[in-house]
Each structure stands twice: as structure tokens, then as C-alpha cells.
Scaffold this motif. Structure first.
Motif, mmCIF file in Angstrom:
data_model
loop_
_atom_site.group_PDB
_atom_site.id
_atom_site.type_symbol
_atom_site.label_atom_id
_atom_site.label_comp_id
_atom_site.label_asym_id
_atom_site.label_seq_id
_atom_site.Cartn_x
_atom_site.Cartn_y
_atom_site.Cartn_z
ATOM 1 N N ARG A 6 0.815 -1.216 0.000
ATOM 2 C CA ARG A 6 0.000 0.000 0.000
ATOM 3 C C ARG A 6 0.848 1.265 0.000
ATOM 4 O O ARG A 6 0.359 2.338 -0.305
ATOM 5 N N LEU A 7 2.089 1.156 0.391
ATOM 6 C CA LEU A 7 2.930 2.347 0.485
ATOM 7 C C LEU A 7 4.367 2.018 0.065
ATOM 8 O O LEU A 7 5.255 1.874 0.905
ATOM 9 N N LEU A 25 8.226 7.920 -0.739
ATOM 10 C CA LEU A 25 7.120 6.982 -0.590
ATOM 11 C C LEU A 25 6.064 7.326 -1.623
ATOM 12 O O LEU A 25 5.984 8.472 -2.071
ATOM 13 N N THR A 26 5.291 6.342 -2.027
ATOM 14 C CA THR A 26 4.286 6.586 -3.055
ATOM 15 C C THR A 26 2.899 6.295 -2.503
ATOM 16 O O THR A 26 2.600 5.150 -2.153
ATOM 17 N N THR A 27 2.073 7.338 -2.400
ATOM 18 C CA THR A 27 0.716 7.180 -1.879
ATOM 19 C C THR A 27 -0.260 7.072 -3.055
ATOM 20 O O THR A 27 0.147 7.113 -4.223
ATOM 21 N N LEU A 28 -1.544 6.992 -2.743
ATOM 22 C CA LEU A 28 -2.575 6.941 -3.787
ATOM 23 C C LEU A 28 -2.559 8.206 -4.645
ATOM 24 O O LEU A 28 -3.103 8.225 -5.741
ATOM 25 N N HIS A 29 -1.967 9.287 -4.127
ATOM 26 C CA HIS A 29 -1.923 10.545 -4.877
ATOM 27 C C HIS A 29 -0.516 10.937 -5.304
ATOM 28 O O HIS A 29 -0.245 12.106 -5.554
ATOM 29 N N GLY A 30 0.380 9.978 -5.370
ATOM 30 C CA GLY A 30 1.672 10.279 -5.968
ATOM 31 C C GLY A 30 2.857 10.183 -5.023
ATOM 32 O O GLY A 30 2.734 9.769 -3.865
ATOM 33 N N ALA A 31 4.017 10.601 -5.545
ATOM 34 C CA ALA A 31 5.275 10.457 -4.815
ATOM 35 C C ALA A 31 5.399 11.529 -3.736
ATOM 36 O O ALA A 31 5.002 12.675 -3.929
ATOM 37 N N TRP A 90 -7.529 19.704 -3.578
ATOM 38 C CA TRP A 90 -6.124 19.364 -3.324
ATOM 39 C C TRP A 90 -5.849 18.037 -3.989
ATOM 40 O O TRP A 90 -6.511 17.035 -3.694
ATOM 41 N N GLU A 91 -4.898 18.019 -4.929
ATOM 42 C CA GLU A 91 -4.684 16.821 -5.733
ATOM 43 C C GLU A 91 -3.555 15.939 -5.210
ATOM 44 O O GLU A 91 -3.311 14.861 -5.735
ATOM 45 N N ARG A 92 -2.840 16.445 -4.188
ATOM 46 C CA ARG A 92 -1.730 15.641 -3.668
ATOM 47 C C ARG A 92 -2.171 14.888 -2.405
ATOM 48 O O ARG A 92 -3.352 14.818 -2.116
ATOM 49 N N SER A 93 -1.219 14.378 -1.662
ATOM 50 C CA SER A 93 -1.560 13.456 -0.573
ATOM 51 C C SER A 93 -2.108 14.162 0.668
ATOM 52 O O SER A 93 -1.821 15.337 0.917
ATOM 53 N N ASP A 145 -4.756 9.584 2.274
ATOM 54 C CA ASP A 145 -3.801 8.618 1.724
ATOM 55 C C ASP A 145 -3.151 7.813 2.833
ATOM 56 O O ASP A 145 -2.840 6.647 2.663
ATOM 57 N N ILE A 146 -2.909 8.510 3.964
ATOM 58 C CA ILE A 146 -2.313 7.842 5.122
ATOM 59 C C ILE A 146 -3.212 8.094 6.328
ATOM 60 O O ILE A 146 -3.480 9.253 6.683
#
Ligand SMILES: [Zn+2]
Length: 388
Positions: A6-7, A25-31, A90-93, A145-146
Motif C-alpha cells: 500500500r505504500l 514513498l508513493t501514496t494513492l496521490h503520488g510520490a 487538493w490533488e496531492r496526498s 492517503d495515510i
């Protein structure tokens, strides 16, 4: 223990002098590149500025709070919008705190049992039950994401028996939180408690790591201990956590705290300081902290920090921003927030760059004292050395 599916997690470099790490780390919304500072958007908004500013400054993660979002706007609103990302544009994590800290910070409004914490809502006075299962259910609706486990944080000056009891409940709640995540694709971090007692930190870390999370956080710091105690506990705890997963120091801190914690091997941080102090007109600069409420800035034409590229420093003088702070214009807090958020973002980027290029020790030697200095004892007209 390795990175989880997942991560995904990669170590980009480790500084040989200190153990400071640069990781991705890579979440559902990117690095997400570490070391990273995550600005606090408790109520799905940064204080004084909207998410556009965070995007423009290159922030990769915002931190929101489960307890506050549960009370307002409420899960039905977040559900209707498809989660917090589309709601606040907000498009990031996003990382969500579980509400555990509010069990600690709102002690007059809580009763605590094995099953759950019970709060009185500050919005309408209703009683709200927050169990590990409920906290994760809300965090799933928020769509962070987390997610963080629900933990029991006590003051870092609590006695050994109280601290031990809290860490044992934290472990039982961590297991229930992990089970409640079920098949959600969201990552979840465990939280290590144990105050400033080395043996309790060790015990907590062993129990939490054995459960198997996507990353690990240190809780219960920056809540009453001295800076030296915080640094010693951080150093010890970082060594107790798996090297192959992210390490998050919750609620810390000042620029100096961040430098010290990165040096000790921590990767992720959050704190209200850059925007909370902006409300008072306090700014961080490459030469330490400035308090714009002071009269010494009245005639200064120089920007808050001549080395800062932010939109505040590129347009306005210290004299003007200081004037706005003193007249209590809301835009003053906005201008200082943009500056402080720029400062934090650049500080973390410089630390990452230094770790990657093997020059972290030089950065540390140069910055450690400067970041800790302020303008109380002298007028900020030059580097400290030149004036002494
Ligand atoms: Zn600036």
C-alpha cells in the motif's frame, strides 16, 4: 520488515555522518519525497491561506484531523463530495490524524474506556463516541492517503505507571484500528507512545512494529518535555523503528526541531507553528526568528528575509508587513503565512538536497545555531557573527 504494497518506499540516500535519510514513498496521490514537512489543514483548510498556496509552494502532503472533520463539516458532506481531496481542491496526498491527540488536548471534554473515547462536540454540545473502529471509518470516508491509528497520548511528564497504561491501550487500539482498515487501499501508520521513558518507548515500538503497519509515528512528544528530552527520545525511538519504512515525528516542530529530528533519522513532520505564529506576526528567516510586532521594524525597507523568493518578500518591506501586523489586518497573517510556509518548504528541500549530495553535516553546522536564534536581543541588521 519491508515496505508494504500500500505504500511503496525507497531510500534514496542515508547521510553517513548522522543517519539522516532522503526517501520516497508513493501514496494513492503520488510520490512524496522526504524529509518532508506537512502543513496542518486541521479543518480541511490551512490557516490564513487556501490549498492553492500549498500547491504553488510544492507541498506534497497536507495533514487533516479526523476529530474536527467529524464534527464539522461531518462525514455526510465529505461523502457527498467523494472525500477531502475534491472537497478542498487538493490533488496531492493527505494524512489524517486519528483524533487521539484530542483525547489528550481536550481533557475536560472526554471520558475514556477500553472501548472508546467520548467527547462533547464543540459545535453543538452532542456527545461523540470515538472508538478505533469509528476513527478508521471516518478516515476512510475522508479518503486520506495515510490514516493514523487511534492512540492514547498522555503528557510527556506523566509518571511511569500512567505512561505505561496509555501505551498498553495504544497497542490494543492499534490492533483494532488495523483490523478496521480491512480492504481499504489507504495506508495506515502505527503510533509509538511511552513518554520520555526509554524502556517504555522500546516496549511500545516492539508491540506496534509487530502488528505490521505501512509506517510508524512517534507520538507523545512536544507535549511538555524539554528540547533535550525530545531529542534523546527521538534518537532512541528512530533506532527502534524499521529502517525500510517511513518514520513520522508527530507535532514537531520549529525549524531547529526539524533539523535536529532529521539528523536523528526521522522522515515526516507536521506542526501548526508556521501558520499559528503568522497570526502573531512572527516569521522564520535564514537568520533566525523575527517578531514583527517589535518597533525595530518600523522603518526597515528590507523584506522579511532578503534571501526568500516568496510573494510577500518579493513585494513588501518589513516596515509595511509590521504595520499590517500591528493594525491587526487579517491580510498580515496571510502574508506572513505565505512567507513561513515558503521558509519551511525550502528548509526541507535544502535538507533533502544536502542528504542526497552528502553535505548534510555542513548544512547542520551552518544552520543549527542560526535556526535557533531570534531578534529579542539585537536588531536584525546582519548575521549574528558580524555584530558580535
Ligand atoms: Zn518570504
Amino acid at each position: 520488515m519491508t515496505a508494504t504494497h500500500r505504500l511503496p518506499f525507497r531510500i534514496d540516500a542515508v547521510d553517513p555522518w548522522s543517519g539522516a535519510r532522503a526517501t520516497t514513498l508513493t501514496t494513492l496521490h503520488g510520490a512524496v519525497e522526504t524529509p518532508i514537512f506537512m502543513p496542518v489543514a486541521t479543518q480541511a483548510i490551512l490557516r490564513h491561506v487556501d490549498t492553492t498556496v500549498a500547491t504553488e509552494l510544492g507541498y506534497q502532503v497536507l495533514l487533516a484531523n479526523t476529530y474536527h472533520l467529524l464534527l464539522r463539516p461531518g462525514t455526510e458532506v465529505l461523502q457527498a463530495f467523494g472525500g477531502i481531496h475534491p472537497f478542498m481542491k487538493w490533488e496531492r496526498s493527505v494524512l489524517t490524524d486519528s483524533g487521539g491527540f484530542q483525547i489528550f488536548s481536550l481533557p475536560n471534554h472526554v471520558s475514556l474506556s477500553e472501548e472508546r473515547a467520548r467527547f462533547r462536540s464543540y459545535v453543538d454540545g452532542a456527545w461523540i463516541d470515538l472508538s478505533p473502529e469509528r476513527s478508521i471509518e471516518v478516515q476512510r470516508t475522508i479518503g486520506s492517503d495515510i490514516m493514523m491509528v487511534l492512540d492514547h497520548c498522555v503528557s510527556s511528564t506523566s509518571d511511569l505507571a500512567t505512561t505505561r497504561k496509555a501505551l498498553e491501550l495504544t497497542t490494543r487500539w492499534a490492533k483494532r484500528s488495523l483490523d478496521a482498515r480491512a480492504d481499504s487501499p489507504q495506508a495506515i501508520f502505527g503510533i509509538v507512545q511511552g513518554g520520555c521513558f526509554p524502556e517504555l518507548r522500546k516496549e511500545s515500538a516492539e508491540q506496534i512494529v509487530a502488528l505490521g503497519f505501512d509506517g510508524y509515528a512517534l507520538g507523545g512528544l512536544a507535549v511538555g518535555e524539554t528540547k533535550a528530552e525530545r531529542e534523546d527520545t527521538t534518537e532512541l525511538a528512530a533506532k527502534l523503528l524499521p529502517a525500510t519504512q517511513p518514520r513520522y515525528l508527530m507535532g514537531v516542530g520549529t525549524p531547529s526541531d526539524l533539523l535536529e529530528a532529521v539528523r536523528r533519522g526521522m522522515d515526516m513532520f507536521d506542526c501548526i507553528i508556521p501558520t499559528a505564529l503568522a497570526s502573531q506576526g512572527v516569521c522564520f528567516t535564514s537568520r533566525g526568528k523575527l517578531d514583527l510586532r517589535r518597533g525595530v521594524y518600523r522603518l526597515q525597507e528590507t523584506p522579511i528575509d532578503p534571501l526568500c523568493p516568496c510573494s510577500t518578500c518579493s513585494r513588501f518591506s518589513r516596515a509595511y508587513v509590521s504595520h499590517l501586523v500591528k493594525t491587526k489586518e487579517p491580510v498580515a497573517a496571510q502574508l506572513v503565512s505565505v512567507h513561513n510556509l515558503t521558509f519551511y518548504r525550502r528548509l526541507m528541500a535544502r535538507m533533502r538536497e544536502a542528504i542526497l549530495s552528502g553535505t548534510f553535516r555542513e548544512l547542520y553546522s551552518k544552520e543549527a545555531e542560526l535556526l535557533d536564534s531570534d531578534d529579542v536581543d539585537y536588531p536584525p541588521v546582519g548575521p549574528r557573527k558580524e555584530r558580535e
